[in-house]
Design a protein around this motif. Structure first.
Motif, PDB file in Angstrom:
ATOM      1  N   ARG A 251       0.820  -1.209   0.000  1.00 23.19           N
ATOM      2  CA  ARG A 251       0.000   0.000   0.000  1.00 23.19           C
ATOM      3  C   ARG A 251       0.859   1.267   0.000  1.00 23.19           C
ATOM      4  NH1 ARG A 251       0.657  -2.440   4.624  1.00 23.19           N
ATOM      5  NH2 ARG A 251       1.543  -1.239   6.326  1.00 23.19           N
ATOM      6  N   PHE A 252       0.178   2.349  -0.318  1.00 22.69           N
ATOM      7  CA  PHE A 252       0.754   3.678  -0.144  1.00 22.69           C
ATOM      8  C   PHE A 252      -0.395   4.633   0.142  1.00 22.69           C
ATOM      9  CE2 PHE A 252      -0.191   3.367  -4.631  1.00 22.69           C
ATOM     10  CZ  PHE A 252      -0.700   4.610  -4.968  1.00 22.69           C
ATOM     11  N   TRP A 253      -0.055   5.761   0.706  1.00 24.99           N
ATOM     12  CA  TRP A 253      -1.031   6.767   1.123  1.00 24.99           C
ATOM     13  C   TRP A 253      -0.836   8.047   0.328  1.00 24.99           C
ATOM     14  CZ3 TRP A 253      -4.478   5.970   5.281  1.00 24.99           C
ATOM     15  CH2 TRP A 253      -4.294   4.784   5.985  1.00 24.99           C
ATOM     16  N   VAL A 254      -1.945   8.762   0.129  1.00 23.64           N
ATOM     17  CA  VAL A 254      -1.903  10.112  -0.418  1.00 23.64           C
ATOM     18  C   VAL A 254      -2.731  10.971   0.525  1.00 23.64           C
ATOM     19  CG1 VAL A 254      -2.461  11.629  -2.346  1.00 23.64           C
ATOM     20  CG2 VAL A 254      -1.732   9.265  -2.792  1.00 23.64           C
ATOM     21  N   THR A 255      -2.101  11.988   1.082  1.00 26.16           N
ATOM     22  CA  THR A 255      -2.780  12.845   2.045  1.00 26.16           C
ATOM     23  C   THR A 255      -2.067  14.196   2.108  1.00 26.16           C
ATOM     24  OG1 THR A 255      -3.732  12.910   4.286  1.00 26.16           O
ATOM     25  CG2 THR A 255      -1.489  12.013   4.064  1.00 26.16           C
ATOM     26  N   PHE A 256      -2.463  15.016   3.062  1.00 18.22           N
ATOM     27  CA  PHE A 256      -1.865  16.342   3.230  1.00 18.22           C
ATOM     28  C   PHE A 256      -0.603  16.258   4.084  1.00 18.22           C
ATOM     29  CE2 PHE A 256      -6.413  18.301   3.225  1.00 18.22           C
ATOM     30  CZ  PHE A 256      -6.537  18.028   1.877  1.00 18.22           C
ATOM     31  N   ASP A 257       0.306  17.154   3.842  1.00 19.01           N
ATOM     32  CA  ASP A 257       1.537  17.265   4.623  1.00 19.01           C
ATOM     33  C   ASP A 257       1.219  18.043   5.903  1.00 19.01           C
ATOM     34  OD1 ASP A 257       4.099  17.421   5.569  1.00 19.01           O
ATOM     35  OD2 ASP A 257       4.877  18.631   3.930  1.00 19.01           O
ATOM     36  N   LYS A 258       0.588  17.334   6.837  1.00 20.27           N
ATOM     37  CA  LYS A 258       0.200  17.940   8.113  1.00 20.27           C
ATOM     38  C   LYS A 258       0.652  17.038   9.249  1.00 20.27           C
ATOM     39  CE  LYS A 258      -3.542  20.934   6.772  1.00 20.27           C
ATOM     40  NZ  LYS A 258      -4.792  21.502   7.221  1.00 20.27           N
ATOM     41  N   GLU A 259       0.681  17.592  10.437  1.00 16.39           N
ATOM     42  CA  GLU A 259       1.231  16.871  11.587  1.00 16.39           C
ATOM     43  C   GLU A 259       0.517  15.556  11.884  1.00 16.39           C
ATOM     44  OE1 GLU A 259       4.128  17.382  13.098  1.00 16.39           O
ATOM     45  OE2 GLU A 259       4.336  18.967  11.605  1.00 16.39           O
ATOM     46  N   ASP A 260      -0.814  15.521  11.790  1.00 13.44           N
ATOM     47  CA  ASP A 260      -1.516  14.273  12.103  1.00 13.44           C
ATOM     48  C   ASP A 260      -1.138  13.181  11.106  1.00 13.44           C
ATOM     49  OD1 ASP A 260      -2.962  15.598  10.058  1.00 13.44           O
ATOM     50  OD2 ASP A 260      -4.821  14.602  10.618  1.00 13.44           O
ATOM     51  N   ALA A 261      -1.000  13.536   9.838  1.00 15.97           N
ATOM     52  CA  ALA A 261      -0.606  12.557   8.828  1.00 15.97           C
ATOM     53  C   ALA A 261       0.829  12.092   9.070  1.00 15.97           C
ATOM     54  CB  ALA A 261      -0.758  13.151   7.436  1.00 15.97           C
ATOM     55  N   LYS A 262       1.712  13.006   9.370  1.00 16.59           N
ATOM     56  CA  LYS A 262       3.108  12.636   9.635  1.00 16.59           C
ATOM     57  C   LYS A 262       3.198  11.677  10.817  1.00 16.59           C
ATOM     58  CE  LYS A 262       5.100  16.919   7.897  1.00 16.59           C
ATOM     59  NZ  LYS A 262       5.779  18.157   8.246  1.00 16.59           N
ATOM     60  N   SER A 263       2.410  11.938  11.845  1.00 12.37           N
ATOM     61  CA  SER A 263       2.429  11.099  13.040  1.00 12.37           C
ATOM     62  C   SER A 263       1.792   9.727  12.794  1.00 12.37           C
ATOM     63  CB  SER A 263       1.684  11.826  14.171  1.00 12.37           C
ATOM     64  OG  SER A 263       1.593  11.007  15.302  1.00 12.37           O
ATOM     65  N   LEU A 264       0.581   9.707  12.267  1.00 11.34           N
ATOM     66  CA  LEU A 264      -0.123   8.444  12.024  1.00 11.34           C
ATOM     67  C   LEU A 264       0.601   7.565  11.014  1.00 11.34           C
ATOM     68  CD1 LEU A 264      -3.971   9.124  11.704  1.00 11.34           C
ATOM     69  CD2 LEU A 264      -2.832   7.665  13.367  1.00 11.34           C
ATOM     70  N   LEU A 265       1.175   8.178   9.997  1.00 12.66           N
ATOM     71  CA  LEU A 265       1.744   7.432   8.888  1.00 12.66           C
ATOM     72  C   LEU A 265       3.275   7.453   8.886  1.00 12.66           C
ATOM     73  CD1 LEU A 265      -0.680   8.732   6.109  1.00 12.66           C
ATOM     74  CD2 LEU A 265      -0.919   6.697   7.569  1.00 12.66           C
ATOM     75  N   ALA A 266       3.861   7.599  10.060  1.00 13.48           N
ATOM     76  CA  ALA A 266       5.317   7.735  10.165  1.00 13.48           C
ATOM     77  C   ALA A 266       6.069   6.608   9.458  1.00 13.48           C
ATOM     78  CB  ALA A 266       5.734   7.803  11.636  1.00 13.48           C
ATOM     79  N   ASP A 267       5.578   5.395   9.558  1.00 20.56           N
ATOM     80  CA  ASP A 267       6.272   4.246   8.970  1.00 20.56           C
ATOM     81  C   ASP A 267       5.638   3.767   7.669  1.00 20.56           C
ATOM     82  OD1 ASP A 267       8.078   4.197  11.116  1.00 20.56           O
ATOM     83  OD2 ASP A 267       6.700   2.988  12.319  1.00 20.56           O
ATOM     84  N   GLU A 268       4.778   4.569   7.093  1.00 21.78           N
ATOM     85  CA  GLU A 268       4.072   4.197   5.869  1.00 21.78           C
ATOM     86  C   GLU A 268       4.637   4.936   4.664  1.00 21.78           C
ATOM     87  OE1 GLU A 268       1.303   2.012   5.482  1.00 21.78           O
ATOM     88  OE2 GLU A 268       1.870   1.408   7.497  1.00 21.78           O
ATOM     89  N   LYS A 269       4.522   4.311   3.506  1.00 22.70           N
ATOM     90  CA  LYS A 269       4.873   4.991   2.264  1.00 22.70           C
ATOM     91  C   LYS A 269       3.765   5.989   1.960  1.00 22.70           C
ATOM     92  CE  LYS A 269       6.263   4.172  -2.476  1.00 22.70           C
ATOM     93  NZ  LYS A 269       6.544   3.137  -3.480  1.00 22.70           N
ATOM     94  N   LYS A 270       4.146   7.239   1.715  1.00 23.08           N
ATOM     95  CA  LYS A 270       3.129   8.274   1.509  1.00 23.08           C
ATOM     96  C   LYS A 270       3.592   9.316   0.509  1.00 23.08           C
ATOM     97  CE  LYS A 270       4.727   9.963   5.898  1.00 23.08           C
ATOM     98  NZ  LYS A 270       5.571   8.807   6.086  1.00 23.08           N
ATOM     99  N   TYR A 271       2.589   9.916  -0.094  1.00 21.66           N
ATOM    100  CA  TYR A 271       2.790  11.043  -0.987  1.00 21.66           C
ATOM    101  C   TYR A 271       1.919  12.172  -0.453  1.00 21.66           C
ATOM    102  CZ  TYR A 271       4.611   7.613  -4.314  1.00 21.66           C
ATOM    103  OH  TYR A 271       5.334   6.625  -4.926  1.00 21.66           O
ATOM    104  N   TYR A 272       2.447  13.369  -0.525  1.00 22.55           N
ATOM    105  CA  TYR A 272       1.670  14.512  -0.067  1.00 22.55           C
ATOM    106  C   TYR A 272       1.070  15.240  -1.262  1.00 22.55           C
ATOM    107  CZ  TYR A 272       3.784  13.689   4.478  1.00 22.55           C
ATOM    108  OH  TYR A 272       4.184  13.122   5.662  1.00 22.55           O
ATOM    109  N   CYS A 273      -0.196  15.576  -1.119  1.00 24.64           N
ATOM    110  CA  CYS A 273      -0.903  16.286  -2.177  1.00 24.64           C
ATOM    111  C   CYS A 273      -1.069  17.751  -1.790  1.00 24.64           C
ATOM    112  CB  CYS A 273      -2.257  15.618  -2.439  1.00 24.64           C
ATOM    113  SG  CYS A 273      -3.333  15.600  -0.995  1.00 24.64           S
ATOM    114  N   TYR A 274      -1.622  18.503  -2.710  1.00 27.83           N
ATOM    115  CA  TYR A 274      -1.804  19.945  -2.507  1.00 27.83           C
ATOM    116  C   TYR A 274      -3.106  20.214  -1.759  1.00 27.83           C
ATOM    117  CZ  TYR A 274       1.886  20.169  -5.955  1.00 27.83           C
ATOM    118  OH  TYR A 274       3.068  20.002  -6.619  1.00 27.83           O
ATOM    119  N   TYR A 275      -3.049  21.157  -0.854  1.00 24.60           N
ATOM    120  CA  TYR A 275      -4.240  21.574  -0.115  1.00 24.60           C
ATOM    121  C   TYR A 275      -4.167  23.074   0.093  1.00 24.60           C
ATOM    122  CZ  TYR A 275      -1.297  21.739   4.082  1.00 24.60           C
ATOM    123  OH  TYR A 275      -0.315  22.048   4.990  1.00 24.60           O
TER     124      TYR A 275
END
Length: 152
Positions: free
Chosen positions: A31-55
């Motif tokens: 899996r991978f995640w797409v979400t906002f570059d915000k503190e809750d996402a950074k914390s929850l998804l610290a060990d996950e592959k993620k991409y940050y989108c525009y908000y």
């Protein structure tokens, strides 16, 4: 059988938390995640592959355009089999580009919307492969939706 790859796409905050609560299910998949570059996402998804989108995405045409190009770039690179989202606006370009690329689409209408449909839900409903509801009352807006009950 090939291993399924999942894109989990959502805004940060409650939308992200609702998807995260499905951890028992999604953790067994690539899996991978797409979400906002915000503190809750950074914390929850610290060990996950993620991409940050525009908000912000709410009724923001420039960011919708940027996220559409981003969706194309990420989905071509990652080639997910399934895109799942609880909203909000960032789901729209990922669902439409994903549909064009042959991805299966699952949308979960949010828990806190009982009396009115969400804008994102209305926009992606026609193209989803599975539209899940948390309240029976939501069926009047999404008659083909399947009620799974609440999970928050």
């Amino acid at each position: 059988m090939k291993k399924i790859k999942i894109a989990l796409v959502s805004s940060s905050g409650g939308h992200l938390y609702q998807l995260y609560m499905l951890k028992e299910w999604w953790q067994k998949y690539n899996r991978f995640w797409v979400t906002f570059d915000k503190e809750d996402a950074k914390s929850l998804l610290a060990d996950e592959k993620k991409y940050y989108c525009y908000y912000p995405t709410n009724r923001n045409i420039p960011n919708l355009i940027k996220n559409t190009f981003l969706a194309f770039k990420i989905l071509i690179k990652e080639k997910p089999d399934l895109i799942i989202s609880t909203g909000a606006g960032v789901a729209v370009p990922f669902f439409y580009i994903g549909k064009i690329l042959g991805c299966k689409l699952v949308y979960i209408e949010v828990f806190d919307r009982i009396d009115l449909p969400t804008l994102t839900g209305k926009l992606v409903y026609p193209i989803t492969d599975l539209f899940l509801l948390q309240w029976e009352e939501q069926k009047r807006f999404y008659p083909k939706g399947i009620v799974i009950g609440g999970f928050v």
